[in-house]
Write a protein that holds these residues in place. Structure first.
Motif, PDB file in Angstrom:
ATOM      1  N   GLY A 148      22.262 -37.453 -65.839  1.00 18.71           N
ATOM      2  CA  GLY A 148      21.653 -36.214 -66.320  1.00 18.71           C
ATOM      3  C   GLY A 148      21.172 -36.318 -67.754  1.00 18.71           C
ATOM      4  O   GLY A 148      21.180 -37.401 -68.355  1.00 18.71           O
ATOM      5  N   HIS A 170      28.558 -29.332 -66.222  1.00 21.48           N
ATOM      6  CA  HIS A 170      28.346 -30.328 -65.163  1.00 21.48           C
ATOM      7  C   HIS A 170      27.606 -29.729 -63.967  1.00 21.48           C
ATOM      8  O   HIS A 170      26.715 -30.359 -63.399  1.00 21.48           O
ATOM      9  CB  HIS A 170      29.680 -30.932 -64.724  1.00 21.48           C
ATOM     10  CG  HIS A 170      30.166 -32.003 -65.658  1.00 21.48           C
ATOM     11  ND1 HIS A 170      29.590 -33.257 -65.727  1.00 21.48           N
ATOM     12  CD2 HIS A 170      31.161 -32.003 -66.571  1.00 21.48           C
ATOM     13  CE1 HIS A 170      30.208 -33.982 -66.652  1.00 21.48           C
ATOM     14  NE2 HIS A 170      31.168 -33.245 -67.182  1.00 21.48           N
ATOM     15  N   ALA A 183      21.681 -34.539 -71.603  1.00 24.97           N
ATOM     16  CA  ALA A 183      22.523 -33.623 -72.384  1.00 24.97           C
ATOM     17  C   ALA A 183      22.591 -34.059 -73.833  1.00 24.97           C
ATOM     18  O   ALA A 183      22.504 -35.245 -74.145  1.00 24.97           O
ATOM     19  CB  ALA A 183      23.933 -33.579 -71.794  1.00 24.97           C
ATOM     20  N   ALA A 239      23.977 -29.339 -64.868  1.00 23.84           N
ATOM     21  CA  ALA A 239      23.359 -30.671 -65.026  1.00 23.84           C
ATOM     22  C   ALA A 239      23.133 -31.327 -63.664  1.00 23.84           C
ATOM     23  O   ALA A 239      22.087 -31.934 -63.416  1.00 23.84           O
ATOM     24  CB  ALA A 239      24.244 -31.551 -65.909  1.00 23.84           C
ATOM     25  N   GLU A 240      24.118 -31.189 -62.775  1.00 29.88           N
ATOM     26  CA  GLU A 240      23.973 -31.803 -61.439  1.00 29.88           C
ATOM     27  C   GLU A 240      22.827 -31.174 -60.661  1.00 29.88           C
ATOM     28  O   GLU A 240      22.249 -31.799 -59.774  1.00 29.88           O
ATOM     29  CB  GLU A 240      25.291 -31.683 -60.660  1.00 29.88           C
ATOM     30  CG  GLU A 240      26.350 -32.666 -61.163  1.00 29.88           C
ATOM     31  CD  GLU A 240      27.737 -32.386 -60.601  1.00 29.88           C
ATOM     32  OE1 GLU A 240      27.848 -31.695 -59.577  1.00 29.88           O
ATOM     33  OE2 GLU A 240      28.717 -32.866 -61.222  1.00 29.88           O
ATOM     34  N   ASP A 271      29.296 -37.890 -70.652  1.00 32.93           N
ATOM     35  CA  ASP A 271      29.634 -37.931 -69.216  1.00 32.93           C
ATOM     36  C   ASP A 271      28.441 -37.493 -68.362  1.00 32.93           C
ATOM     37  O   ASP A 271      28.165 -38.062 -67.303  1.00 32.93           O
ATOM     38  CB  ASP A 271      30.826 -37.013 -68.912  1.00 32.93           C
ATOM     39  CG  ASP A 271      32.142 -37.573 -69.452  1.00 32.93           C
ATOM     40  OD1 ASP A 271      32.180 -38.762 -69.823  1.00 32.93           O
ATOM     41  OD2 ASP A 271      33.133 -36.808 -69.497  1.00 32.93           O
ATOM     42  N   ILE A 272      27.746 -36.448 -68.835  1.00 37.36           N
ATOM     43  CA  ILE A 272      26.566 -35.962 -68.083  1.00 37.36           C
ATOM     44  C   ILE A 272      25.477 -37.040 -68.066  1.00 37.36           C
ATOM     45  O   ILE A 272      24.885 -37.329 -67.018  1.00 37.36           O
ATOM     46  CB  ILE A 272      26.032 -34.651 -68.712  1.00 37.36           C
ATOM     47  CG1 ILE A 272      27.020 -33.501 -68.426  1.00 37.36           C
ATOM     48  CG2 ILE A 272      24.637 -34.305 -68.178  1.00 37.36           C
ATOM     49  CD1 ILE A 272      26.710 -32.203 -69.165  1.00 37.36           C
TER      50      ILE A 272
END
Ligand code: NAD
Length: 261
Positions: free
Chosen positions: A66, A35, A68, A38-39, A60-61
């Motif tokens: 983002g 995370h 992924a 990715a952020e 979730d990413i």
């Protein structure tokens, strides 16, 4: 001060356009690292054995805006590591960062009771896999950064976890030597976490939600709290990004405490 050719600080930490593989990325510390990178803009390849966990982290990413993908991988399988590195290049066109996070050992016993098989498995997962993955990743990178996740257990005596401590101390040595061998093309650094209440840590120390908070006092953690996956993710972002472009062969302890040696 930033000039026309000098990047600003946010630019130094910007991972936009970069591609990162995070092993053991399906939960715990690896999920936090995935995370954080990715952020900061990196495309992430989330790798671990359990498909349900890595697909959830990747989803979730993506849901957070983002990029992924999830690739089921057993890091003790050299062919699977080669396929993982190739899939990052095939999917995103390049490979810039590789985080060797998968690891651990739940066995807590003195060496004279430890089954030989447990010793071999611990070295295979925590040390040999890091060596194979690093060499494999470096071959696919034009330039890049490899980040190893070791442990405070890699410093000093660790009764009943000597097998794990020995493997993690080996990761420190590997970090120094690989950094020297791969410079200046690829940097190699290491983050040694302190106590982060993840599944493996709770299992290894036989803790539940209630007893885990007592560790802050029992272990006299100077910063007054346990760590989080995000604490480790932030350190990885430093090592992954251009902010650390003049840093290689380092082991940083992210543990809420002064260094152990
Ligand atoms: P965790 O058990 O929560 O997560 C470990 C991850 O590694 C999982 O996604 C698991 O599926 C994956 N994994 C395990 N074996 C694998 C294999 N053979 N192939 C691919 N993936 C595999 O553990 P964690 O606490 O998040 O630990 C992550 C890393 O941090 C480990 O290297 C561990 O030794 C290190 N560490 C953890 C702590 C802590 O307090 N939690 C402290 C110091 C170091």
């Amino acid at each position: 001060m930033a000039g026309p050719t000098t990047p600003t600080t946010p630019q130094l930490f910007d991972m936009g356009g970069k591609v990162a593989v995070v092993t053991g990325g399906g939960r715990g510390i690896g999920e936090g690292i995935a995370h954080s990178l990715a952020e900061a803009g990196a495309s992430i390849v989330v790798a671990a054995r359990r498909t349900d966990e890595i697909e959830k982290v990747a989803a979730d990413i993506v849901a957070a805006g983002g990029q992924a993908t999830a690739v089921a991988t057993d890091v003790t399988d050299s062919d699977a590591l080669e396929a993982l590195a190739q899939s990052a290049v095939d999917t995103y066109g390049r490979l810039d960062t590789w985080v060797n996070n998968a690891g651990g050992s739940p066995a807590r016993m003195k060496l004279d009771k430890l089954p030989r098989e447990e010793w071999d498995n611990t070295i295979s997962l925590n040390l040999t896999a890091v060596y194979v993955a690093s060499v494999t990743a470096a071959r696919k990178m034009e330039t890049g950064s490899i980040i190893n996740i070791s442990s405070g257990a890699g410093f000093g005596a660790i009764p009943k976890s000597a097998h794990y401590g020995a493997a993690k101390a080996g990761v420190h040595s590997l970090t120094y030597s690989l950094a020297a061998e791969l410079a200046p093309r690829v940097r190699v650094n290491c983050v040694a976490p302190g106590a982060i209440p993840t599944e493996i840590m709770m299992q290894a120390l036989d803790l539940d939600e209630e007893s885990v908070e007592g560790l802050v006092d029992a272990w006299q953690i100077p910063m007054g709290r346990l760590g989080t996956p995000q604490d480790i993710g932030a350190a990885c972002l430093y090592f992954a990004s251009d902010a650390s472009s003049w840093v290689t062969g380092q082991v940083i302890q992210v543990s809420g405490a002064p260094s152990r040696r």
